[in-house]
Design a protein around this motif. Structure first.
Motif, short mmCIF file in Angstrom:
data_model
loop_
_atom_site.label_atom_id
_atom_site.label_comp_id
_atom_site.label_asym_id
_atom_site.label_seq_id
_atom_site.Cartn_x
_atom_site.Cartn_y
_atom_site.Cartn_z
N LEU A 27 14.77 -20.93 -25.74
CA LEU A 27 13.40 -21.33 -25.44
C LEU A 27 12.40 -20.53 -26.28
O LEU A 27 11.46 -21.10 -26.84
CB LEU A 27 13.13 -21.15 -23.94
CG LEU A 27 11.80 -21.66 -23.40
CD1 LEU A 27 11.65 -23.16 -23.62
CD2 LEU A 27 11.68 -21.32 -21.91
N MET A 28 12.62 -19.23 -26.37
CA MET A 28 11.71 -18.40 -27.17
C MET A 28 11.76 -18.81 -28.65
O MET A 28 10.72 -19.02 -29.27
CB MET A 28 12.05 -16.91 -27.02
CG MET A 28 11.66 -16.33 -25.69
SD MET A 28 11.75 -14.51 -25.59
CE MET A 28 13.41 -14.15 -26.07
N VAL A 29 12.96 -18.90 -29.20
CA VAL A 29 13.09 -19.19 -30.63
C VAL A 29 12.56 -20.59 -30.97
O VAL A 29 11.85 -20.76 -31.96
CB VAL A 29 14.56 -19.03 -31.09
CG1 VAL A 29 14.78 -19.59 -32.48
CG2 VAL A 29 14.95 -17.55 -31.05
N GLY A 70 -3.78 -15.35 -27.08
CA GLY A 70 -3.62 -15.64 -25.65
C GLY A 70 -2.27 -16.27 -25.36
O GLY A 70 -1.61 -15.94 -24.36
N TYR A 71 -1.83 -17.16 -26.24
CA TYR A 71 -0.52 -17.81 -26.09
C TYR A 71 0.59 -16.77 -26.19
O TYR A 71 1.56 -16.81 -25.43
CB TYR A 71 -0.34 -18.89 -27.16
CG TYR A 71 0.96 -19.63 -27.06
CD1 TYR A 71 1.07 -20.77 -26.27
CD2 TYR A 71 2.09 -19.19 -27.76
CE1 TYR A 71 2.28 -21.46 -26.18
CE2 TYR A 71 3.30 -19.87 -27.67
CZ TYR A 71 3.38 -21.00 -26.87
OH TYR A 71 4.57 -21.67 -26.78
N TYR A 72 0.46 -15.85 -27.14
CA TYR A 72 1.48 -14.78 -27.30
C TYR A 72 1.64 -14.04 -25.98
O TYR A 72 2.76 -13.79 -25.51
CB TYR A 72 1.05 -13.82 -28.42
CG TYR A 72 2.18 -13.21 -29.20
CD1 TYR A 72 3.23 -12.53 -28.58
CD2 TYR A 72 2.20 -13.27 -30.59
CE1 TYR A 72 4.25 -11.95 -29.31
CE2 TYR A 72 3.22 -12.70 -31.33
CZ TYR A 72 4.25 -12.04 -30.69
OH TYR A 72 5.27 -11.48 -31.41
N LEU A 73 0.51 -13.68 -25.36
CA LEU A 73 0.55 -12.94 -24.10
C LEU A 73 1.08 -13.78 -22.95
O LEU A 73 1.95 -13.32 -22.19
CB LEU A 73 -0.86 -12.44 -23.73
CG LEU A 73 -1.46 -11.35 -24.60
CD1 LEU A 73 -2.91 -11.11 -24.20
CD2 LEU A 73 -0.65 -10.07 -24.51
N SER A 74 0.59 -15.00 -22.81
CA SER A 74 0.91 -15.79 -21.63
C SER A 74 2.26 -16.49 -21.70
O SER A 74 2.86 -16.76 -20.66
CB SER A 74 -0.18 -16.84 -21.39
OG SER A 74 -0.21 -17.77 -22.46
N ASP A 80 9.64 -12.84 -22.63
CA ASP A 80 10.29 -11.63 -23.13
C ASP A 80 10.23 -10.49 -22.11
O ASP A 80 10.68 -9.39 -22.38
CB ASP A 80 9.66 -11.21 -24.46
CG ASP A 80 10.64 -10.45 -25.34
OD1 ASP A 80 11.86 -10.47 -25.05
OD2 ASP A 80 10.19 -9.83 -26.32
N THR A 81 9.68 -10.75 -20.95
CA THR A 81 9.74 -9.79 -19.86
C THR A 81 11.05 -9.95 -19.10
O THR A 81 11.58 -9.00 -18.55
CB THR A 81 8.54 -9.99 -18.90
OG1 THR A 81 7.35 -9.92 -19.67
CG2 THR A 81 8.49 -8.93 -17.83
N GLU A 125 8.50 -2.43 -27.23
CA GLU A 125 7.95 -3.34 -28.25
C GLU A 125 6.93 -4.28 -27.60
O GLU A 125 5.82 -4.46 -28.12
CB GLU A 125 9.07 -4.15 -28.87
CG GLU A 125 8.59 -5.29 -29.77
CD GLU A 125 9.69 -6.28 -30.09
OE1 GLU A 125 9.86 -6.57 -31.29
OE2 GLU A 125 10.36 -6.77 -29.15
N ASN A 126 7.29 -4.88 -26.46
CA ASN A 126 6.39 -5.79 -25.77
C ASN A 126 5.09 -5.11 -25.37
O ASN A 126 4.00 -5.68 -25.53
CB ASN A 126 7.05 -6.39 -24.53
CG ASN A 126 8.17 -7.34 -24.86
OD1 ASN A 126 8.30 -7.81 -25.98
ND2 ASN A 126 9.03 -7.60 -23.88
N LEU A 127 5.19 -3.88 -24.86
CA LEU A 127 3.98 -3.13 -24.51
C LEU A 127 3.11 -2.88 -25.74
O LEU A 127 1.88 -2.96 -25.67
CB LEU A 127 4.35 -1.81 -23.83
CG LEU A 127 4.94 -1.91 -22.43
CD1 LEU A 127 5.44 -0.56 -21.96
CD2 LEU A 127 3.92 -2.49 -21.46
#
Length: 182
Positions: A27-29, A70-74, A80-81, A125-127
């Motif tokens: 889904l991510m890729v 915003g999309y990257y965050l949401s 990726d959490t 990395e996410n943080l």
């Protein structure tokens, strides 16, 4: 959970968490990271195993625009959490299952350590990505290098863990064949 429960069901845990991790990865890729790349024309931070510098980070963040950030965050960070924990659980369960057939306990411990380090640095990395997005357009150079370093460590640790699990799996297959043909 007791040790006997885990021992009996560790393969099921490995397969179940592996299916969840693989589904999230696909889904991510194919969706979130592909969207980020399409919007920005840049490779997302998550997909840069050799890292990035301040110029590349600024180019990506700028090209994303307000909606893309915003999309990257949401979307991406939200998925990726879950992914690092599922991947680490998959790897550790597979290691525990295959480790029963591996006399080398040091290899077992390295494999578990690489899995845990990979997950930990994926979260770091996410943080870092979240902090860069929140601080945009005033992204600090040390923050970029810290996030980039986390990406590199995550990539190396995860790759080593996967390689060691594959080696343990090959060892299990070799031992199984030896048992069938004494």
């Amino acid at each position: 959970m007791t040790n006997s429960f885990l021992s009996k069901h560790i393969g099921t845990i490995a397969v179940g968490s592996g299916l969840i991790a693989a589904s999230i990865y696909v889904l991510m890729v194919n969706v979130t990271l592909a969207h980020i790349e399409a919007v920005s024309g840049q490779i997302p931070f998550d997909m840069r195993p050799s890292g990035y510098g301040p110029i590349e980070a600024e180019a990506l963040l700028d090209a994303l625009g307000v909606d893309g950030r915003g999309y990257y965050l949401s979307h991406q960070i939200a998925l990726d959490t879950i992914y690092p924990a599922m991947l680490a659980l998959t790897m550790v369960a597979a290691i525990c299952w295959l480790g029963r057939y591996t006399p080398n306990r040091k290899l077992f411990r390295f494999c578990v350590a690489f899995s845990a380090v990979g997950a930990l640095f994926d979260y770091i990395e996410n943080l870092g990505i979240v902090a860069m997005i929140w601080s945009w357009p005033e992204v600090s150079v040390p923050l970029v290098y810290a996030a980039s370093s986390a990406t590199i460590i995550k990539s190396v640790s995860t790759t080593l863990a996967v390689m060691l699990v594959l080696l343990m799996g090959l060892n299990w297959v070799r031992l199984s064949k030896a048992d069938l043909h004494p």
